[in-house]
Design a protein around this motif. Sequence first.
Motif, mmCIF file in Angstrom:
data_model
loop_
_atom_site.group_PDB
_atom_site.id
_atom_site.type_symbol
_atom_site.label_atom_id
_atom_site.label_comp_id
_atom_site.label_asym_id
_atom_site.label_seq_id
_atom_site.Cartn_x
_atom_site.Cartn_y
_atom_site.Cartn_z
ATOM 1 N N SER A 193 3.417 -7.377 -0.040
ATOM 2 C CA SER A 193 3.365 -8.178 1.196
ATOM 3 C C SER A 193 3.574 -7.284 2.401
ATOM 4 N N VAL A 217 0.985 -11.238 5.138
ATOM 5 C CA VAL A 217 -0.229 -11.122 4.317
ATOM 6 C C VAL A 217 0.148 -10.449 3.000
ATOM 7 N N GLN A 258 -1.174 -9.159 -0.982
ATOM 8 C CA GLN A 258 -2.286 -8.773 -1.871
ATOM 9 C C GLN A 258 -1.708 -8.482 -3.261
#
Length: 206
Positions: A12, A27, A29
């Motif tokens: 993150s 955000v 991933q």
Amino acid sequence: VTFLAAGTCTVSATQAGNNQWNAATQVSQSVTVGKLSQTITFAQPSAQQYGGTPFVLSASSSSGLPLGFSVTSGSSACSVASDGTVTTSGTGQCTIAATQNGDATWGAAAPVTRTVEVLPAAASAPHITSISAGNATATVGFDEPSSDGGSPVLSYKVAATSATAPSVSRSDCDALVLSCTLMGLVNGATYSVTVAAVTAAGVGSA
């Protein structure tokens, strides 16, 4: 990012902002981390002799994890222990597989097989049961050898040696009769008689 094990790793990114900027939306991933690859190195064993001393296979994995061993064909010719010690039990070919199934970090290695050739050994010495002397002849009776070395007896070799007369021998004595007559001996001479089994491995002990 440093990967420690196989699995899913979620990373993150955040920014908390300051007196001029509001915090940014986080955000994330996800990364799928696969297991490491490993290989097996398995040296080709040399040909072995039936009844010989057990030997240890030379094999290892690139991961350093322990290997497993199993006989995949020719179990009548050899067996293998978990530590890779091979014991011969017959003649012929024996195929051994080396495996490594992996762990949380390492994936399974591709199995590697090697074939061991087990050759017959020389037969043990037959026991002489009787000797009957005749006119320049001697008929020798004997038992089968206690071990044929893993190969059937083809014939027997009977020999008579003397310090005062020529030696006489024959190697075509019938494997089933267990008796053989030597001719051409010298009457009155003293002979030492031996019997040996003839197999695919050659002339055995006498």
